[in-house]
Write an enzyme that holds these catalytic residues in place. Structure first.
Site, PDB file in Angstrom:
ATOM      1  N   ARG A  35     -17.293 -17.174 -19.715  1.00  0.00           N
ATOM      2  CA  ARG A  35     -17.212 -18.299 -20.650  1.00  0.00           C
ATOM      3  C   ARG A  35     -17.340 -19.659 -19.959  1.00  0.00           C
ATOM      4  O   ARG A  35     -16.918 -19.833 -18.820  1.00  0.00           O
ATOM      5  CB  ARG A  35     -15.889 -18.243 -21.421  1.00  0.00           C
ATOM      6  CG  ARG A  35     -15.811 -17.094 -22.397  1.00  0.00           C
ATOM      7  CD  ARG A  35     -14.456 -17.000 -23.050  1.00  0.00           C
ATOM      8  NE  ARG A  35     -13.400 -16.699 -22.084  1.00  0.00           N
ATOM      9  CZ  ARG A  35     -12.122 -16.587 -22.398  1.00  0.00           C
ATOM     10  NH1 ARG A  35     -11.723 -16.773 -23.652  1.00  0.00           N
ATOM     11  NH2 ARG A  35     -11.227 -16.289 -21.460  1.00  0.00           N
ATOM     12  N   ASP A  83     -15.163 -13.190 -16.304  1.00  0.00           N
ATOM     13  CA  ASP A  83     -15.115 -14.115 -17.438  1.00  0.00           C
ATOM     14  C   ASP A  83     -16.357 -14.984 -17.385  1.00  0.00           C
ATOM     15  O   ASP A  83     -16.537 -15.780 -16.465  1.00  0.00           O
ATOM     16  CB  ASP A  83     -13.850 -14.978 -17.372  1.00  0.00           C
ATOM     17  CG  ASP A  83     -13.590 -15.741 -18.676  1.00  0.00           C
ATOM     18  OD1 ASP A  83     -14.541 -15.938 -19.452  1.00  0.00           O
ATOM     19  OD2 ASP A  83     -12.432 -16.133 -18.901  1.00  0.00           O
TER      20      ASP A  83
END
Length: 405
Positions: A335, A333
């Site tokens: 983000r 991930d």
């Protein structure tokens, strides 16, 4: 690290720099994984340059804001640069008042003249012994480099946006890495901070991070909303704030942080739950009478649309969603929610009720000074097409999904 600990760490480093001393700045293990000694050019001395070249022993460079480089007529060293990390070297230089230009005191004089707002092209010889570097306009929010870190620190310190830096080498000539740098900093009694910490500090304190472009009315099938666009430092597309009611300085704002998913949000893909989550969030905000969705341009958990489609292809070959991202060279991930924190700080919002199944969103917001008072689950019923995807999110990304085993 709490926001209080972050503030203390960065502000201690800033105070050190304002006294004319040096600090150590590290970058990511996934980048160069190195550390630089950093000082502010406005306060440079021959003694500090001498310390830098004797103790750090890398290449001494002078990062500066783009407007300073333009005023000084400093252009890229070559037009077709191929540096792996995009370091923006200009033509090298010496101040004309130096002798040979190479002594620590001559180099300090050149550095000081580069930071002088009254200096111009004619005050320098070209080439010379100092290597100026041009920082990106948005600093570490645009590029994770020591060039940008030094200029950001100078701006935070209220000094001329010019620094001087030098990579730290070990005694055997190899690059010093994180564990080496920690021992080095302790031995030198220098504060050590990271580029990631400078980023987080800016997201918390720099109100110019979230620059509003425009705000319009947005009537939708869910209800009537306001839509505000914010400049995004790492994308041509703006971050969107979709809100209902007067949200400024509101307590416990009902909030959904939603990362863009073209296939789910627009095309109705059943390979993920994204589109359904966005629909549900807008309906719940309408029913609540107030709240907001912050729509981030972080397609495919931050890897972009093209790479997300490549990841989908790998999933068709048996990889799960996490394995596919890793196979493509990314983190599971990628983000980051710093821009969310910056927008909320700009709006005077300190506490939120967060619609999420993802504990990482809660942790990141709270580390940047936004209290998550409660979590509202936003779990969608699993389909045959997204069941394995949801299972992987629960097992490998720690998403809170009660309906998935």
């Amino acid at each position: 690290m709490t926001v209080e600990q972050l503030n203390l760490k960065i502000e201690r480093a800033i105070e050190t720099l304002q006294r004319g001393e040096l600090v150590i700045v590290t970058d990511s293990e996934r980048r160069e994984a190195e550390g630089d000694m950093v000082g502010l050019a406005q306060y440079v001395t021959g003694e500090k340059v001498n310390m830098m070249v004797n103790k750090a022993r890398g290449l001494l460079c002078v990062p500066m804001a783009e407007e300073y480089a333009k005023r000084l007529g400093l252009t890229p060293m070559i037009s077709n640069a191929t540096d792996a990390f995009g370091t923006a070297f200009t033509v090298s230089t010496d101040a004309k008042k130096t002798s040979t230009g190479i002594s620590a005191f001559d180099r300090a004089l050149t550095i000081r003249r580069l930071a002088d707002i009254n200096s111009g092209w004619d005050d320098f010889y070209h080439p010379g012994h100092i290597f100026p570097l041009i920082a990106k306009n948005h600093g570490v929010l645009e590029r994770d480099g020591h060039t940008e870190a030094a200029v950001d620190l100078a701006k935070i310190a209220g000094a001329s946006p010019v620094g001087y830096i030098c990579e730290i080498l070990k005694k055997d000539g190899q690059m010093a890495r994180r564990k080496d740098l920690k021992a080095f900093a302790e031995g030198m009694q220098m504060p050590m901070i990271s580029i990631e910490e400078i980023k987080m500090y800016r997201f918390v304190h720099d109100l110019d991070v979230a620059k509003s472009i425009t705000k319009v009315k947005l009537p939708t099938k869910y209800g009537n909303f306001d839509l505000e666009a914010f400049e995004t430092n790492d994308s041509n597309e703006p971050t969107l704030l979709i809100s209902k009611g007067e949200i400024e300085c509101s307590q416990n704002l009902l909030l959904r942080i939603h990362s863009e998913c073209l296939t789910g949000d627009v095309l109705g893909s059943m390979r993920c739950d994204c589109g359904e989550q966005l629909d549900t969030a807008l309906r719940e905000i309408e029913a609540n009478g107030s709240g907001a969705v912050i729509y981030l341009r972080q397609e495919g958990r931050g890897i972009g649309l093209a790479n997300k489609l490549k990841a989908y292809k790998l999933q068709e070959q048996g990889y799960d969603t996490v394995e596919a991202n890793i196979h493509l060279g990314f983190e599971p991930d990628e983000r980051h929610y710093g821009l969310v924190a910056a927008i909320l700080h700009k709006k005077g919002i300190k506490t939120v009720e967060l619609m999420t199944n993802n504990p990482d969103k809660i942790n990141q917001l709270e580390n940047m000074g936004i209290k998550v008072s409660s979590r509202r689950a936003i779990e969608m019923s699993a389909h045959e097409e997204d069941l394995n995807y949801l299972k992987t999110k629960k097992r490998k990304l720690n998403h809170i999904l009660k309906e998935v085993n």
